[in-house]
Structure formats: structure tokens, C-alpha cells
Design an enzyme around this catalytic site. Structure first.
Site, PDB file in Angstrom:
ATOM      1  CG  ASP A  78       0.203  -0.391   2.940  1.00 12.75           C
ATOM      2  OD1 ASP A  78       0.093  -1.351   3.105  1.00 12.75           O
ATOM      3  OD2 ASP A  78       0.701   0.721   3.363  1.00 12.75           O
ATOM      4  CG  ASP A  88       1.215   4.957   5.766  1.00 12.17           C
ATOM      5  OD1 ASP A  88       0.971   3.914   6.547  1.00 12.17           O
ATOM      6  OD2 ASP A  88       2.230   5.846   6.012  1.00 12.17           O
TER       7      ASP A  88
END
Ligand SMILES: CSC[C@H]1O[C@H](OP(=O)(O)O)[C@H](O)[C@@H]1O
Ligand SMILES: Nc1ncnc2[nH]cnc12
Length: 284
Positions: free
Chosen positions: A209, A211
Site C-alpha cells: 500500500d 500508507d
């Protein structure tokens, strides 16, 4: 020169590996308490491997409650010579996208609620963490990850946060300003303890991801981490098989094998016999 025993610390989404021959789950106790789970031992080709799911099978233990010391001690007891850690991480940079693998070479330790050393009470040691990763193991791991079909970056700074909550946007932006590339919750104190235990350590970070710093991108949630991990898991397993099969027949000694020769400062006469006994697997 001697043989390799490859330790593998499996992170979120990697709870077993199926390529081991003669595989057995082994229960190990340590002077620091119980490791996260039993350890899976077996061989890949000629190489003995020892796998531990860092959070336990079923992912029952969170990053602040892992017994990092017991996990490393258990690896030492089973003869591990080199430790490869595999972790799910967030990216703090445009350079690294979800699905990419990063061979980490630096850390920023922002954890604060964990036991970080085997030493202290009657035996003081200060090991160097200037170069926290073993370059030999890291290069082998990066090559093995590439052979598994991953897009691999060599070099990256991992910021270890306490968690278990993900970062606020302000924190995420701050860590980017500090020069961190990757964020996770488990590499510290794991890397520090591996160094104290004289275990060459490398970390392959699997990006799941961005974040929460990136505009027009949903902030990280466990669901997106797991979804990305599932699509990475096959490559992670293949990485493990490839690295084991790529190890030279004989293992040349590493300078990390003997770091304690220069790190212990306590006068032998002042050493605490009880701690020395507790440290028997670490000191060898
Ligand atoms: C499941 S998202 C957060 C969790 O995943 C990472 O674990 P690991 O490093 O063991 O793969 C991260 O550090 C958090 O513990
Ligand atoms: N964004 C993130 N922050 C901390 N740990 C993570 N593990 C996976 N993604 C993460």
C-alpha cells in the site's frame, strides 16, 4: 567454512512454506519465553531451512506483543546461520509501488514499547548498527526475488513504527521528509536482536500500500494489505525456494558471525552468571 542453515521469518500473509522436504513443526522453548509459534524445519535441496510465522499461524500476535527475543533465540537453537525476514510494508515514495519487493538496507527505529536487547543486567554490549543488513544475504535474496518474477529494488530505508494503528497523515508526511521509503511495524527490534545474536540478517519488504500520504489514494486498511499479500504470496514462496537453491555449497564466514568479539564491555569479573546462562544460545 561450514554449511548454511537458512532461517525465514514470515510476515503478514506468509504463515507456512510448502517447498520444504521432510518438514516438521518443532516446539522450542527459550530463556526469554515462547516464540510466536512452533518452527517449521525441513530442507530445500541440500539446505536446512527453519521457518517461523512471525505473528503465529492464524496471526494472533500483534507487532508490540511479539516476543522478538524468543523468536531469535529459537532460530539460534535450531542452528540458523543466516536470517531472511519477509514483511508486508507500506510505501512512502513514488519509487516503490504496491506489488514491488524492496531489499531494505537501512532502518529508522521509532518503536518504543518493546524489549530491544538481550544484554543489560550484568553484561553490557554495544553492537554496531551502522550497516544493519548483511549485504551477501540481501543480494542473494534480491536475486532470488527477481527470479521469482518480482520487480525488485535494492536499497531502501524502512521506518519501524510502534502500531498497531496505522500512521496519521501528518506522521506519514513527516517520515517521508526524514527520508524513509518504507513503513512497517516489525523489523525493529528484530534486526537489532539478530545483530546481537551474530546472525546475518536481510529483509525483503513486499509493498502492499501507499500508507496515507498520497493524494487521491485511499488510506491503508488491513483489507487492502491482505489482498495485495495474497497476490504476492506465491512470489514470496518462490523467493524462499530460489534463495535456498542458490546458496553456495560452503558458507564463507561473515564478519557478522563474530560481532560480539568487539561489543562486550563488561569486565569478566563483573558479569552476571545468571544472565550469562540466559544468553547461552545467543553467545554460542
Ligand atoms: C496486516 S498490516 C500490518 C502488519 O503487517 C506487517 O507485518 P509483518 O512485518 O510481520 O509482515 C506490519 O509490520 C504490521 O505488523
Ligand atoms: N502502511 C503501513 N504501515 C505500517 N505497517 C504496514 N504494513 C503494511 N502496510 C503498512
Amino acid at each position: 567454512m561450514a554449511g548454511w542453515v537458512l532461517g525465514i521469518m514470515g510476515g503478514s500473509g506468509l504463515y507456512a512454506i510448502d517447498s520444504l522436504s521432510d518438514a516438521h513443526w518443532v516446539s522450542v522453548d527459550t530463556p526469554w519465553g515462547k516464540p510466536s509459534d512452533e518452527l517449521l524445519t525441513g530442507t530445500i535441496g541440500a539446505v536446512k531451512c527453519v521457518f517461523l510465522p512471525r505473528h503465529g499461524r492464524g496471526h494472533a500476535i500483534g507487532p508490540s506483543h511479539l516476543n522478538y527475543r524468543a523468536n531469535i533465540d529459537a532460530m539460534k537453537q535450531l542452528g540458523v546461520t543466516d536470517l531472511l525476514s519477509i514483511s508486508a510494508v507500506g510505501s512512502l515514495t513514488e519509487k516503490f509501488a504496491p506489488g514491488d519487493f524492496v531489499a531494505i538496507d537501512q532502518f529508522i527505529d521509532r518503536t518504543f514499547a518493546r524489549e530491544k536487547s538481550f544484554f543489560g543486567d550484568g553484561l553490557v554490549a554495544h553492537v554496531s548498527m551502522a550497516d544493519p543488513v548483511c549485504p551477501r544475504l540481501s543480494t542473494l535474496a534480491a536475486t532470488a526475488a527477481r527470479a521469482a518474477g518480482a520487480r525488485v529494488h535494492e536499497g531502501g530505508t524502512y521506518l519501524a513504527m510502534e502500531g498497531p494503528q496505522f500512521s496519521s497523515r501528518a506522521e506519514s508526511h513527516l517520515y517521508r521528509q526524514w527520508g524513509a521509503d518504507i513503513i512497517g511495524m516489525t523489523a525493529m527490534p528484530e534486526a537489532k536482536l539478530a545483530r546481537e545474536a551474530q546472525l546475518p540478517y536481510a529483509l525483503i519488504a513486499m509493498v502492499t500500500d501507499y500508507d496515507c500520504w498520497r493524494e487521491n489514494e485511499a488510506p491503508v486498511e488491513v483489507e487492502s494489505v491482505i489482498a495485495q499479500m495474497h497476490s504476492n504470496a506465491e512470489k514470496a514462496r518462490s523467493l524462499v525456494e530460489n534463495i535456498a537453491r542458490s546458496l553456495p555449497a560452503q558458507r564463507e564466514v561473515s564478519p557478522i558471525d563474530t560481532v560480539l568479539e568487539y561489543a562486550l564491555i563488561t569486565d569478566p569479573a563483573a558479569r552476571n552468571p545468571a544472565l550469562l546462562e540466559k544468553l547461552k544460545n545467543i553467545l554460542g
